[in-house]
Design a protein around this motif. Structure first.
Motif, PDB file in Angstrom:
ATOM      1  N   LEU A   7     -65.294 114.820  27.453  1.00  0.00           N
ATOM      2  CA  LEU A   7     -66.498 114.022  27.702  1.00  0.00           C
ATOM      3  C   LEU A   7     -66.918 113.418  26.365  1.00  0.00           C
ATOM      4  O   LEU A   7     -67.341 114.136  25.458  1.00  0.00           O
ATOM      5  CB  LEU A   7     -67.608 114.903  28.267  1.00  0.00           C
ATOM      6  N   THR A   8     -66.782 112.106  26.223  1.00  0.00           N
ATOM      7  CA  THR A   8     -67.003 111.479  24.923  1.00  0.00           C
ATOM      8  C   THR A   8     -67.834 110.211  25.035  1.00  0.00           C
ATOM      9  O   THR A   8     -67.888 109.560  26.071  1.00  0.00           O
ATOM     10  CB  THR A   8     -65.667 111.116  24.250  1.00  0.00           C
TER      11      THR A   8
ATOM     12  N   GLY B 228     -73.136 115.761  21.223  1.00  0.00           N
ATOM     13  CA  GLY B 228     -72.868 114.324  21.252  1.00  0.00           C
ATOM     14  C   GLY B 228     -73.138 113.634  19.932  1.00  0.00           C
ATOM     15  O   GLY B 228     -72.312 112.862  19.431  1.00  0.00           O
TER      16      GLY B 228
ATOM     17  N   LEU C 235     -74.621 119.447  23.867  1.00  0.00           N
ATOM     18  CA  LEU C 235     -73.182 119.230  24.018  1.00  0.00           C
ATOM     19  C   LEU C 235     -72.537 118.649  22.756  1.00  0.00           C
ATOM     20  O   LEU C 235     -71.354 118.322  22.755  1.00  0.00           O
ATOM     21  CB  LEU C 235     -72.917 118.297  25.207  1.00  0.00           C
TER      22      LEU C 235
ATOM     23  N   ILE D 299     -72.262 111.064  26.856  1.00  0.00           N
ATOM     24  CA  ILE D 299     -72.762 112.426  26.718  1.00  0.00           C
ATOM     25  C   ILE D 299     -74.289 112.394  26.788  1.00  0.00           C
ATOM     26  O   ILE D 299     -74.924 111.626  26.057  1.00  0.00           O
ATOM     27  CB  ILE D 299     -72.311 113.039  25.382  1.00  0.00           C
TER      28      ILE D 299
END
Length: 259
Positions: free
Chosen positions: A6-7, A70, A68, A62
Protein backbone atom coordinates in the motif's frame (compact mmCIF):
# COMPACT_ATOMS: atom_id res chain seq x y z
CA UNK A 1 8.76 -3.24 10.61
CA UNK A 2 7.02 -4.87 7.63
CA UNK A 3 6.83 -3.35 4.16
CA UNK A 4 3.43 -3.70 2.48
CA UNK A 5 2.19 -2.94 -1.02
CA UNK A 6 0.00 0.00 0.00
CA UNK A 7 1.89 3.05 -1.24
CA UNK A 8 1.58 6.70 -2.16
CA UNK A 9 3.02 8.15 -5.36
CA UNK A 10 5.76 10.81 -5.23
CA UNK A 11 6.57 12.92 -8.30
CA UNK A 12 9.64 15.19 -8.27
CA UNK A 13 9.95 18.17 -10.62
CA UNK A 14 12.68 20.77 -10.88
CA UNK A 15 11.74 24.42 -10.38
CA UNK A 16 13.44 27.43 -11.95
CA UNK A 17 13.79 29.10 -8.56
CA UNK A 18 15.38 27.67 -5.41
CA UNK A 19 12.16 27.03 -3.49
CA UNK A 20 10.60 23.77 -2.33
CA UNK A 21 6.88 23.46 -2.96
CA UNK A 22 4.49 20.68 -1.95
CA UNK A 23 1.39 19.66 -3.88
CA UNK A 24 -1.00 16.97 -2.67
CA UNK A 25 -4.45 15.63 -3.51
CA UNK A 26 -5.34 15.41 0.20
CA UNK A 27 -6.36 18.43 2.25
CA UNK A 28 -5.19 16.64 5.40
CA UNK A 29 -1.56 16.72 4.32
CA UNK A 30 0.38 19.86 5.36
CA UNK A 31 2.05 21.65 2.48
CA UNK A 32 4.42 23.82 4.50
CA UNK A 33 7.76 23.23 6.21
CA UNK A 34 6.22 20.71 8.61
CA UNK A 35 5.65 18.22 5.79
CA UNK A 36 8.13 15.33 6.04
CA UNK A 37 8.78 15.37 2.29
CA UNK A 38 9.58 19.07 2.50
CA UNK A 39 11.90 18.43 5.44
CA UNK A 40 13.62 15.57 3.59
CA UNK A 41 14.28 17.72 0.53
CA UNK A 42 15.41 20.69 2.61
CA UNK A 43 17.78 18.49 4.62
CA UNK A 44 19.32 17.05 1.47
CA UNK A 45 19.62 20.52 -0.13
CA UNK A 46 21.43 21.81 2.93
CA UNK A 47 23.63 18.75 3.39
CA UNK A 48 24.77 18.66 -0.24
CA UNK A 49 24.61 22.40 -0.92
CA UNK A 50 22.11 22.00 -3.76
CA UNK A 51 20.72 25.23 -5.21
CA UNK A 52 17.95 23.69 -7.33
CA UNK A 53 14.32 24.34 -6.50
CA UNK A 54 11.91 21.45 -6.29
CA UNK A 55 8.23 20.69 -6.61
CA UNK A 56 7.03 17.56 -4.81
CA UNK A 57 3.67 16.15 -5.81
CA UNK A 58 2.17 13.62 -3.40
CA UNK A 59 -0.66 11.39 -4.54
CA UNK A 60 -2.05 9.91 -1.34
CA UNK A 61 -3.34 6.38 -1.07
CA UNK A 62 -2.21 5.64 2.47
CA UNK A 63 -4.65 7.19 4.96
CA UNK A 64 -3.32 10.21 6.87
CA UNK A 65 -2.80 9.78 10.61
CA UNK A 66 -3.47 6.05 10.48
CA UNK A 67 -0.19 4.76 11.93
CA UNK A 68 0.82 3.13 8.65
CA UNK A 69 4.01 5.10 8.10
CA UNK A 70 2.78 7.00 5.05
CA UNK A 71 4.68 10.20 5.82
CA UNK A 72 7.83 8.27 6.69
CA UNK A 73 7.61 6.22 3.50
CA UNK A 74 7.28 9.36 1.42
CA UNK A 75 10.16 11.11 3.16
CA UNK A 76 12.40 8.12 2.45
CA UNK A 77 11.22 8.11 -1.17
CA UNK A 78 12.20 11.77 -1.50
CA UNK A 79 15.69 11.05 -0.13
CA UNK A 80 16.16 8.09 -2.44
CA UNK A 81 14.63 9.86 -5.44
CA UNK A 82 16.61 13.07 -5.06
CA UNK A 83 19.83 11.14 -4.56
CA UNK A 84 19.36 9.93 -8.15
CA UNK A 85 17.59 12.99 -9.58
CA UNK A 86 20.31 15.34 -8.34
CA UNK A 87 23.13 12.83 -9.08
CA UNK A 88 24.38 13.04 -5.50
CA UNK A 89 25.58 9.41 -5.34
CA UNK A 90 25.28 9.30 -1.56
CA UNK A 91 25.80 5.80 -0.07
CA UNK A 92 22.91 4.10 1.71
CA UNK A 93 24.66 4.55 5.06
CA UNK A 94 24.57 8.33 4.61
CA UNK A 95 20.92 8.30 3.55
CA UNK A 96 20.03 6.23 6.61
CA UNK A 97 21.71 8.79 8.88
CA UNK A 98 19.78 11.60 7.22
CA UNK A 99 16.56 9.61 7.47
CA UNK A 100 17.05 9.13 11.21
CA UNK A 101 17.06 12.93 11.62
CA UNK A 102 13.57 13.08 10.10
CA UNK A 103 11.83 10.41 12.14
CA UNK A 104 12.26 7.15 14.00
CA UNK A 105 10.90 4.92 11.25
CA UNK A 106 12.05 6.78 8.12
CA UNK A 107 15.32 4.82 8.06
CA UNK A 108 13.51 1.50 7.54
CA UNK A 109 12.17 2.61 4.17
CA UNK A 110 15.67 3.41 2.91
CA UNK A 111 16.48 -0.30 3.07
CA UNK A 112 15.26 -2.64 0.36
CA UNK A 113 13.90 -5.24 2.75
CA UNK A 114 10.51 -6.79 3.57
CA UNK A 115 11.00 -7.12 7.30
CA UNK A 116 13.34 -5.43 9.76
CA UNK A 117 13.87 -4.97 13.46
CA UNK A 118 14.08 -1.38 14.64
CA UNK A 119 16.26 -0.75 17.69
CA UNK A 120 16.62 2.26 20.04
CA UNK A 121 14.12 4.83 18.69
CA UNK A 122 13.51 2.61 15.67
CA UNK A 123 16.16 4.23 13.52
CA UNK A 124 18.74 1.44 13.95
CA UNK A 125 17.63 -1.14 11.40
CA UNK A 126 18.50 -4.81 11.32
CA UNK A 127 17.25 -6.55 8.19
CA UNK A 128 15.54 -9.86 8.91
CA UNK A 129 16.78 -12.17 6.18
CA UNK A 130 15.12 -15.15 7.88
CA UNK A 131 11.74 -13.70 6.86
CA UNK A 132 12.79 -12.86 3.31
CA UNK A 133 10.59 -15.53 1.71
CA UNK A 134 7.57 -14.91 3.94
CA UNK A 135 4.50 -13.36 2.34
CA UNK A 136 1.58 -12.34 4.52
CA UNK A 137 -1.88 -11.20 3.45
CA UNK A 138 -3.70 -8.57 5.47
CA UNK A 139 -6.95 -6.77 5.82
CA UNK A 140 -6.26 -3.19 6.87
CA UNK A 141 -9.06 -1.13 8.39
CA UNK A 142 -8.83 2.61 8.92
CA UNK A 143 -11.90 3.88 10.82
CA UNK A 144 -11.24 7.45 9.63
CA UNK A 145 -10.15 8.69 13.04
CA UNK A 146 -6.91 10.64 12.89
CA UNK A 147 -4.75 9.79 15.89
CA UNK A 148 -2.34 12.27 17.43
CA UNK A 149 0.91 10.35 17.80
CA UNK A 150 2.46 12.92 20.21
CA UNK A 151 -0.63 12.65 22.42
CA UNK A 152 -0.45 8.85 22.46
CA UNK A 153 3.21 8.90 23.54
CA UNK A 154 2.48 11.58 26.12
CA UNK A 155 -0.32 9.53 27.63
CA UNK A 156 1.82 6.38 27.44
CA UNK A 157 4.45 8.02 29.62
CA UNK A 158 1.73 9.19 32.02
CA UNK A 159 0.10 5.77 32.25
CA UNK A 160 3.15 3.55 32.32
CA UNK A 161 6.39 5.51 32.53
CA UNK A 162 9.49 3.73 31.29
CA UNK A 163 8.36 0.12 31.47
CA UNK A 164 9.92 -3.00 29.99
CA UNK A 165 7.76 -4.77 27.36
CA UNK A 166 6.36 -8.08 28.55
CA UNK A 167 6.76 -9.67 25.12
CA UNK A 168 9.85 -10.82 23.31
CA UNK A 169 10.15 -9.73 19.68
CA UNK A 170 12.85 -12.37 19.05
CA UNK A 171 10.29 -15.10 19.79
CA UNK A 172 7.85 -13.47 17.38
CA UNK A 173 10.48 -13.38 14.61
CA UNK A 174 11.37 -17.03 15.23
CA UNK A 175 7.73 -18.10 15.16
CA UNK A 176 7.04 -16.14 11.96
CA UNK A 177 10.00 -17.80 10.23
CA UNK A 178 8.78 -21.26 11.29
CA UNK A 179 4.98 -20.96 11.03
CA UNK A 180 4.25 -17.96 8.80
CA UNK A 181 0.66 -16.72 9.15
CA UNK A 182 -0.06 -19.57 11.58
CA UNK A 183 2.03 -17.87 14.27
CA UNK A 184 0.44 -17.95 17.71
CA UNK A 185 -1.61 -14.76 18.20
CA UNK A 186 -0.24 -14.31 21.71
CA UNK A 187 3.12 -13.28 20.26
CA UNK A 188 1.64 -10.17 18.62
CA UNK A 189 1.83 -7.04 20.70
CA UNK A 190 1.75 -3.27 20.38
CA UNK A 191 2.44 -1.43 23.63
CA UNK A 192 0.64 1.67 22.37
CA UNK A 193 -2.67 -0.14 21.91
CA UNK A 194 -3.59 0.23 25.57
CA UNK A 195 -3.32 4.01 25.29
CA UNK A 196 -4.89 4.49 21.86
CA UNK A 197 -7.89 2.29 22.65
CA UNK A 198 -8.56 4.40 25.76
CA UNK A 199 -8.47 7.59 23.70
CA UNK A 200 -10.26 6.21 20.62
CA UNK A 201 -12.79 3.48 21.39
CA UNK A 202 -13.36 2.74 17.69
CA UNK A 203 -9.99 0.95 17.57
CA UNK A 204 -11.41 -1.76 19.83
CA UNK A 205 -14.53 -1.84 17.67
CA UNK A 206 -12.39 -2.68 14.64
CA UNK A 207 -10.52 -5.37 16.54
CA UNK A 208 -13.76 -6.93 17.74
CA UNK A 209 -15.12 -6.92 14.17
CA UNK A 210 -12.10 -8.96 13.11
CA UNK A 211 -12.49 -11.37 16.02
CA UNK A 212 -16.16 -11.87 15.15
CA UNK A 213 -15.08 -13.04 11.69
CA UNK A 214 -12.77 -15.66 13.17
CA UNK A 215 -9.52 -13.74 12.68
CA UNK A 216 -7.25 -13.99 15.71
CA UNK A 217 -3.98 -12.43 14.55
CA UNK A 218 -5.12 -8.84 14.97
CA UNK A 219 -3.15 -5.77 15.99
CA UNK A 220 -3.16 -1.99 15.78
CA UNK A 221 -0.57 -0.48 13.45
CA UNK A 222 1.85 2.02 14.95
CA UNK A 223 0.06 4.52 17.16
CA UNK A 224 -3.24 3.86 15.35
CA UNK A 225 -5.93 4.18 14.34
CA UNK A 226 -5.46 1.58 11.58
CA UNK A 227 -5.85 -2.05 12.62
CA UNK A 228 -4.75 -5.08 10.62
CA UNK A 229 -5.59 -8.76 10.63
CA UNK A 230 -3.42 -11.45 9.10
CA UNK A 231 -5.33 -13.78 6.77
CA UNK A 232 -4.49 -17.26 5.52
CA UNK A 233 -4.63 -16.25 1.85
CA UNK A 234 -5.44 -13.49 -0.61
CA UNK A 235 -8.84 -15.09 -1.21
CA UNK A 236 -9.76 -15.05 2.46
CA UNK A 237 -8.63 -11.44 2.77
CA UNK A 238 -10.73 -10.38 -0.23
CA UNK A 239 -13.81 -12.34 0.87
CA UNK A 240 -13.79 -11.01 4.42
CA UNK A 241 -13.00 -7.46 3.32
CA UNK A 242 -16.14 -7.46 1.15
CA UNK A 243 -18.21 -8.47 4.17
CA UNK A 244 -16.65 -5.74 6.27
CA UNK A 245 -17.34 -3.09 3.62
CA UNK A 246 -21.02 -4.02 3.55
CA UNK A 247 -21.36 -3.78 7.31
CA UNK A 248 -19.08 -0.82 8.08
CA UNK A 249 -19.54 1.64 5.24
CA UNK A 250 -17.73 4.50 6.97
CA UNK A 251 -14.45 2.59 7.32
CA UNK A 252 -11.68 2.49 4.76
CA UNK A 253 -10.78 -1.13 4.13
CA UNK A 254 -7.78 -2.38 2.17
CA UNK A 255 -6.45 -5.78 1.18
CA UNK A 256 -2.68 -5.78 1.16
CA UNK A 257 0.34 -8.04 1.44
CA UNK A 258 4.02 -7.86 2.24
CA UNK A 259 5.94 -7.09 -0.93
Amino acid sequence: FARIDLTDTIILKRRKDSLIKIRCNSRQVPKDKTNLCFRAAALLKQECKVSFGLEIEIKKRIPVGAGLGGGSTNAASVLLGLNKYWNLNLPKTKLVKLAAKLGSDVAFFIHDTKFALGDQRGERIKQLSSLGQLKLWFILVYPKIKVSTPLVYQKFDQFFGLTTPRHNVKILISELSKKGFRVNPEYFFNSLEVVTTRLYAVVNQVKNAFYAMGLSRVMMSGSGAAVFAICSSQRQAQDLSRKLRKKYKSWQIFVSSTV
